[in-house]
Write a protein that holds these residues in place. Structure first.
Motif, mmCIF file in Angstrom:
data_model
loop_
_atom_site.group_PDB
_atom_site.id
_atom_site.type_symbol
_atom_site.label_atom_id
_atom_site.label_comp_id
_atom_site.label_asym_id
_atom_site.label_seq_id
_atom_site.Cartn_x
_atom_site.Cartn_y
_atom_site.Cartn_z
ATOM 1 N N ILE A 179 0.691 -1.149 -0.242
ATOM 2 C CA ILE A 179 -0.001 -0.088 0.175
ATOM 3 C C ILE A 179 0.828 1.348 0.153
ATOM 4 C CG2 ILE A 179 -1.303 1.322 1.399
ATOM 5 C CD1 ILE A 179 -3.073 -1.221 1.986
ATOM 6 N N GLY A 180 1.987 1.076 0.586
ATOM 7 C CA GLY A 180 3.061 2.095 0.870
ATOM 8 C C GLY A 180 3.464 2.619 -0.663
ATOM 9 N N VAL A 181 3.875 1.602 -1.373
ATOM 10 C CA VAL A 181 4.313 1.843 -2.930
ATOM 11 C C VAL A 181 3.245 2.254 -3.646
ATOM 12 C CG1 VAL A 181 4.939 0.329 -4.738
ATOM 13 C CG2 VAL A 181 5.898 -0.225 -2.745
ATOM 14 N N LEU A 182 1.917 1.995 -3.587
ATOM 15 C CA LEU A 182 0.778 2.502 -4.157
ATOM 16 C C LEU A 182 0.837 3.845 -3.931
ATOM 17 C CD1 LEU A 182 -1.656 -0.404 -4.308
ATOM 18 C CD2 LEU A 182 -0.365 0.146 -6.457
ATOM 19 N N LEU A 183 0.801 4.207 -2.755
ATOM 20 C CA LEU A 183 0.531 5.862 -2.354
ATOM 21 C C LEU A 183 1.478 6.659 -3.002
ATOM 22 C CD1 LEU A 183 -0.559 5.414 1.496
ATOM 23 C CD2 LEU A 183 -1.798 6.462 -0.556
ATOM 24 N N GLY A 184 2.735 6.081 -3.221
ATOM 25 C CA GLY A 184 3.884 6.846 -3.826
ATOM 26 C C GLY A 184 3.497 7.222 -5.252
ATOM 27 N N HIS B 39 2.773 11.411 -6.676
ATOM 28 C CA HIS B 39 3.100 11.787 -8.219
ATOM 29 C C HIS B 39 2.130 11.540 -9.305
ATOM 30 C CE1 HIS B 39 7.123 12.710 -6.316
ATOM 31 N NE2 HIS B 39 7.160 11.613 -5.674
ATOM 32 N N GLU B 40 0.825 11.704 -8.957
ATOM 33 C CA GLU B 40 -0.193 11.273 -9.784
ATOM 34 C C GLU B 40 -0.083 11.690 -11.011
ATOM 35 O OE1 GLU B 40 -3.123 9.759 -11.533
ATOM 36 O OE2 GLU B 40 -2.787 9.110 -9.579
ATOM 37 N N LEU B 41 -0.141 10.951 -12.177
ATOM 38 C CA LEU B 41 0.120 11.102 -13.620
ATOM 39 C C LEU B 41 -0.900 12.408 -14.094
ATOM 40 C CD1 LEU B 41 1.118 11.026 -16.616
ATOM 41 C CD2 LEU B 41 -1.056 8.980 -16.612
ATOM 42 N N LEU B 42 -2.090 12.184 -13.541
ATOM 43 C CA LEU B 42 -3.192 13.062 -13.883
ATOM 44 C C LEU B 42 -3.074 14.527 -13.532
ATOM 45 C CD1 LEU B 42 -6.498 10.814 -13.779
ATOM 46 C CD2 LEU B 42 -4.485 10.855 -15.445
ATOM 47 N N CYS B 43 -2.252 14.611 -12.388
ATOM 48 C CA CYS B 43 -1.986 15.852 -11.825
ATOM 49 C C CYS B 43 -1.190 16.989 -12.387
ATOM 50 C CB CYS B 43 -1.706 15.649 -10.416
ATOM 51 S SG CYS B 43 -3.109 15.259 -9.404
ATOM 52 N N TYR B 44 -0.275 16.334 -13.421
ATOM 53 C CA TYR B 44 0.887 16.946 -14.128
ATOM 54 C C TYR B 44 0.631 17.380 -15.592
ATOM 55 C CZ TYR B 44 3.792 16.229 -10.051
ATOM 56 O OH TYR B 44 4.270 16.300 -8.774
ATOM 57 N N VAL C 185 4.251 18.888 -7.206
ATOM 58 C CA VAL C 185 3.181 19.269 -6.337
ATOM 59 C C VAL C 185 2.866 18.471 -5.367
ATOM 60 C CG1 VAL C 185 1.400 18.232 -7.849
ATOM 61 C CG2 VAL C 185 0.706 20.133 -6.517
ATOM 62 N N ASP C 186 2.979 19.268 -4.087
ATOM 63 C CA ASP C 186 2.722 18.407 -2.808
ATOM 64 C C ASP C 186 1.088 18.100 -2.610
ATOM 65 O OD1 ASP C 186 5.438 18.448 -2.153
ATOM 66 O OD2 ASP C 186 5.301 20.239 -1.132
ATOM 67 N N GLN C 187 0.846 16.951 -2.615
ATOM 68 C CA GLN C 187 -0.714 16.530 -2.164
ATOM 69 C C GLN C 187 -0.890 16.730 -0.982
ATOM 70 O OE1 GLN C 187 -2.706 16.362 -4.891
ATOM 71 N NE2 GLN C 187 -1.301 15.918 -6.426
ATOM 72 N N PRO C 188 -2.190 17.198 -0.639
ATOM 73 C CA PRO C 188 -2.599 17.425 0.564
ATOM 74 C C PRO C 188 -2.413 16.208 1.604
ATOM 75 C CG PRO C 188 -4.313 18.568 -0.665
ATOM 76 C CD PRO C 188 -3.261 17.579 -1.641
ATOM 77 N N GLY D 210 1.076 4.424 -14.477
ATOM 78 C CA GLY D 210 1.469 5.491 -14.112
ATOM 79 C C GLY D 210 0.538 6.386 -13.002
ATOM 80 N N SER D 211 -0.683 5.603 -12.656
ATOM 81 C CA SER D 211 -1.636 6.621 -12.040
ATOM 82 C C SER D 211 -2.445 5.638 -11.076
ATOM 83 C CB SER D 211 -2.603 6.964 -13.237
ATOM 84 O OG SER D 211 -3.849 7.639 -12.613
ATOM 85 N N LEU D 212 -2.501 6.039 -10.003
ATOM 86 C CA LEU D 212 -3.298 5.552 -8.827
ATOM 87 C C LEU D 212 -4.887 5.880 -9.044
ATOM 88 C CD1 LEU D 212 -3.765 3.696 -6.315
ATOM 89 C CD2 LEU D 212 -3.280 5.834 -4.957
ATOM 90 N N VAL D 213 -5.131 6.826 -9.715
ATOM 91 C CA VAL D 213 -6.310 7.204 -9.851
ATOM 92 C C VAL D 213 -7.098 6.345 -10.915
ATOM 93 C CG1 VAL D 213 -7.933 8.973 -10.885
ATOM 94 C CG2 VAL D 213 -6.219 9.632 -9.228
#
Length: 253
Positions: free
Chosen positions: A102-107, A111-116, A156-159, A189-192
């Motif tokens: 889960i820690g790896v997935l949160l990584g 750096h979520e692809l959809l946010c860049y 970008v730092d996520q909340p 490259g995307s958890l979302v």
């Protein structure tokens, strides 16, 4: 034949020699085990290949039946056992230590692809808005998690609350779904997008198309890149495997 578990032995560093004629699925008190000529299969870590879904067990048995050309004595590689690889991750990595996976997935959320986003070319700017914004909106509506986007070069730092929310989402998932995400999310490259795939909101093909939007648009604008296209195709196969695994998990529900 006796019931002693068996582990396929290598005939070369990259292959295994098929020693069985037939595969079966056997119902046991704690799940459905795959057997080769009546003998349980052990994974590399020693765990017996046993899953809770009959549909998944039948598909796993099908992989073993087809391996090595479908006949005793043929050579096969781990690439022929794609669903078994995911099942092995579920049984030998996630079940004993969910927190690490889960820690790896949160990584990927950090750096979520959809946010860049890009600032140019205009075509890609427009396509990112059209194809990516709906999935960030879906995440907010479905799970109450809002991620920040950026169109600059700096990360970008996520909340912290968003990351905590995603962690809670992942912790609520079954080991099998987490295992499938462990394959799909790095490829996308995307958890979302991985969560949308696991939720049944995206097909594998739709998720792949969304994740490769940048590369596909760049090739459309500047010309086909065979090396990049090959890499994207390989990653796409992982997403298809993960989606198949998820579908089999859902088949018995």
């Amino acid at each position: 034949m006796n019931g002693k578990p068996v582990t396929p032995q290598p005939s070369s560093p990259a292959t295994r020699r098929r020693f069985w004629d037939r595969t079966d699925v056997v119902a046991e008190p704690d799940g459905f085990a795959v057997r080769l000529d009546g003998r349980p299969v052990r994974l590399p870590g020693g765990t017996v290949l046993r899953v809770g879904s009959r549909a998944l067990a039948e598909a796993l048995a099908g992989e073993w039946q087809d391996a090595g050309g479908g006949g005793k004595g043929g050579d096969f590689t781990p690439s022929e056992l794609k669903l078994t690889r995911i099942a092995g991750t579920m049984l030998e990595r996630i079940a004993p230590d969910r927190a690490a996976v889960i820690g790896v997935l949160l990584g990927y959320a950090r750096h979520e692809l959809l946010c860049y986003r890009v600032r140019y070319p205009a075509l890609l700017v427009e396509r990112q808005q059209q194809e990516w914004d709906p999935w960030l909106d879906w995440l907010r509506t479905r799970y109450g998690v809002a991620l920040r986007t950026t169109d600059g070069v700096m990360p970008v730092d996520q909340p912290a609350g968003a990351l905590a929310g995603l962690q809670a989402v992942l912790e609520a998932l079954s080991d099998g779904v987490v295992a499938a995400l462990g394959v799909a999310v790095p490829a996308l490259g995307s958890l979302v997008l991985g969560l949308a795939l696991a939720d049944g909101r995206l097909t594998a093909e739709q998720a792949i198309a969304c994740a490769t939007l940048d590369e596909r648009t760049q090739m459309e604008l500047w010309g086909h890149d065979a090396e990049q296209a090959g890499r994207l195709e390989t990653l796409g196969l992982d997403v298809v495997d993960a989606a198949s695994f998820l579908a089999l998990l859902r088949a018995d529900s």
